[in-house]
Design an enzyme around this catalytic site. Structure first.
Site, mmCIF file in Angstrom:
data_model
loop_
_atom_site.group_PDB
_atom_site.id
_atom_site.type_symbol
_atom_site.label_atom_id
_atom_site.label_comp_id
_atom_site.label_asym_id
_atom_site.label_seq_id
_atom_site.Cartn_x
_atom_site.Cartn_y
_atom_site.Cartn_z
ATOM 1 N N GLY A 1 3.633 0.960 2.861
ATOM 2 C CA GLY A 1 4.724 0.005 2.792
ATOM 3 C C GLY A 1 4.310 -1.304 2.167
ATOM 4 O O GLY A 1 3.285 -1.395 1.519
ATOM 5 N N VAL A 49 4.099 -5.744 2.801
ATOM 6 C CA VAL A 49 4.041 -6.819 3.779
ATOM 7 C C VAL A 49 4.539 -8.076 3.071
ATOM 8 O O VAL A 49 4.056 -8.433 2.003
ATOM 9 C CB VAL A 49 2.622 -7.022 4.339
ATOM 10 C CG1 VAL A 49 2.614 -8.141 5.373
ATOM 11 C CG2 VAL A 49 2.098 -5.731 4.957
ATOM 12 N N ASP A 74 -7.822 1.736 9.291
ATOM 13 C CA ASP A 74 -7.588 0.932 8.096
ATOM 14 C C ASP A 74 -7.659 -0.551 8.437
ATOM 15 O O ASP A 74 -6.641 -1.184 8.635
ATOM 16 C CB ASP A 74 -6.198 1.297 7.536
ATOM 17 C CG ASP A 74 -5.906 0.627 6.215
ATOM 18 O OD1 ASP A 74 -6.851 0.174 5.546
ATOM 19 O OD2 ASP A 74 -4.712 0.534 5.864
ATOM 20 N N GLY A 107 0.845 -1.186 0.000
ATOM 21 C CA GLY A 107 0.000 0.000 0.000
ATOM 22 C C GLY A 107 0.874 1.226 0.000
ATOM 23 O O GLY A 107 2.093 1.130 -0.184
#
Length: 149
Positions: free
Chosen positions: A31, A33, A147, A28
């Site tokens: 950053g 994952v 979020d 996103g």
């Protein structure tokens, strides 16, 4: 890790001297994952890595760093079966900040909806009960999540 291509090249290699990067889980504006394996225990984890590029643009970058650090502090205070656990955090050799979280295998809600088209009322109630219970736990600690995933 200034762009996503650099991180993809690291898959299969060591990260922060103790994690083997296995594959992308998502990304996103904040950053990426990455699914990884902790080398000494073999435990599967999810590593959230803050993007470096915004850090080089002054106050926007420092705001992101502070938000990331605040997220880590708050996450470390939460304990609930429906909230992933923070396992580790730190700064990588390239200066990027990261958080190591419990890896939870399974399908995303999007995957389930794509496969089933819709959930029954019973399935929806079961799912939302778990989500709302986790949110209640967070709210009692003063955390308002912007979020949800």
């Amino acid at each position: 890790m200034e762009n996503d291509k650099e991180l993809v090249l690291l898959l299969g290699e060591e990260f922060a001297e103790r994690y083997e990067l296995l594959g992308d889980l998502g990304s996103g504006s904040f950053g990426r994952v990455i699914k990884a394996r902790q080398r000494t225990t073999g435990q599967l984890v999810a590593i959230k890595i803050l993007r470096l590029a915004p850090l080089r643009r002054g106050s926007e970058g420092s705001g992101r760093v502070e938000r990331f650090r605040r997220e880590l502090r708050l996450c470390s205070e939460l304990s609930h079966p429906n909230i992933v656990r923070l396992i580790d955090s730190g700064t990588a050799t390239d200066g990027s900040l990261y958080a190591v979280l419990e890896f939870v295998p399974g399908m995303t809600l999007r995957d389930v909806l794509d496969a089933e088209q819709k959930l029954s009322v019973r399935e929806t109630m079961h799912l939302m009960t778990q989500v709302l219970d986790a949110l209640s736990c967070a709210h009692t600690r003063g955390v308002v999540h912007r979020d949800l995933k």
